[in-house]
Design an enzyme around this catalytic site. Sequence first.
Site, PDB file in Angstrom:
ATOM      1  N   GLU A  83      23.081  21.298  59.158  1.00 16.90           N
ATOM      2  CA  GLU A  83      24.224  22.185  58.971  1.00 16.90           C
ATOM      3  C   GLU A  83      24.289  22.741  57.549  1.00 16.90           C
ATOM      4  OE1 GLU A  83      25.235  19.175  62.156  1.00 16.90           O
ATOM      5  OE2 GLU A  83      24.323  19.133  60.180  1.00 16.90           O
ATOM      6  N   GLU A 123      10.715  16.869  52.155  1.00 13.05           N
ATOM      7  CA  GLU A 123       9.314  17.298  52.081  1.00 13.05           C
ATOM      8  C   GLU A 123       8.807  17.903  53.381  1.00 13.05           C
ATOM      9  OE1 GLU A 123       6.936  15.177  48.684  1.00 13.05           O
ATOM     10  OE2 GLU A 123       7.202  13.798  50.375  1.00 13.05           O
ATOM     11  N   GLU A 148      12.370  25.693  61.587  1.00 11.89           N
ATOM     12  CA  GLU A 148      11.610  25.619  60.338  1.00 11.89           C
ATOM     13  C   GLU A 148      10.106  25.662  60.574  1.00 11.89           C
ATOM     14  OE1 GLU A 148      13.036  22.275  58.113  1.00 11.89           O
ATOM     15  OE2 GLU A 148      14.672  23.424  57.222  1.00 11.89           O
TER      16      GLU A 148
END
Length: 431
Positions: A68, A314, A341
Amino acid sequence: MSRVSTKAMLWAYRFGVGALTPAASALLHWRRSRGKEDPTRLGERRGHAGRARPEGPLAWLHGASVGETLAILPLVERLTRRGIAVLVTSGTRTSAQVIARRLPPGAIHQYVPLDVPIYVRRFLDHWRPDIALFAESEIWPNFIVALERRNIPLVLVNARLSERSFRRWSKVPDAAETLLSRFACCLAQTPADAERLQRLGAPRVSVAGNLKFDAPPPPADPRTVASLQALTAGRPVWLAASTHPGEEEIAIAVHRALAKRFAGLITIVAPRHPQRGAEIAAIARESGLRPARRSEGLQPDRATDLYIADTIGEMGLLYRLAPLVFVGGSLVPHGGQNPIEPAKLGVAVLHGPHVHNFTDVYAALDNAGGARPVADARALAGALSELLADAGTVRTMGRRGTEAVERLGGALERTVRAIDPFLVGLVRGEG
């Protein structure tokens, strides 16, 4: 349930939570003992500010956890560029660690207090926000009531309401309407989310889309990427990302099956909760694999079968290292983790059947050919066996996934347009 009984129920909640303030403090100390709270910033969870309030107008943006808070980053950047200071709050240590690296100048992070009246009052007395924007499905009665009493506009951005949550709120419809009616507007991710919010009584609902499609891909240090790419050069690599208990055992079993065909295979496991690294390493050793944990400063050398990326912040590095990812939380009944992503970075995506947290996202990726569903561990092994031997198909999937998420962008602009009437006075110094 009558309006009177609804008010009584909300009053009972507020009174009950207030009466349990000592228990809330005990809960925080218990969470600290379990590593779930930052001991150096525990006061923030009680509403004690860890920073001074910036001068001038202040927007408060709140997201529950990592996903979020990262989704609202583009909105944070837009506001700071307009000269509005931004306070970003979240509730988890992981989110605080990740967001600290990515906040723009003019924005600060604090932990959100528990929804206890005295904590809420203390927090609002210090920060005095001019507008509050809550992300996704954060509905906290004491905060909502307190903001209304102070005439602070409250907006629900990137709003999401699952069918399960809708059914739960439908059992107390007057309570849902009483709380949702206090939002100045609700900007839903999808038409289905908008419909559910409207049916519960939210009066001003529009579809803005999912801000996660407009968030930038996770960053990575190019030197670290190059170093790890050199260490894994010439070896087949795949990533099991954001895994949950039970999925690491699947990844290990899949590795053992595939290693017979793919010499030098390296499997990277990035658990959703990095503190489980030692547990995963023990499971790997019991299965005859040679693990290495990144949190211990180890690199994946030729002796490494399973590289456990039990660190925070990472994922950008890992997605640039592996062209093929299985996104976790989907082979166990969790609801799936966010695949946007890896898709933004051109990584081919595999996922299990349990993806109800991101139904529309996975449907778009699957339909575009950027992702592929697998039913179980055996199907995952079969898909990996096929794709590890076909780099061309992997590249095509990655490209199609990137194109799919780019087509779904635009939520940021729609969100900014919707909240602009609340911001005009702040930018002019009238707030």
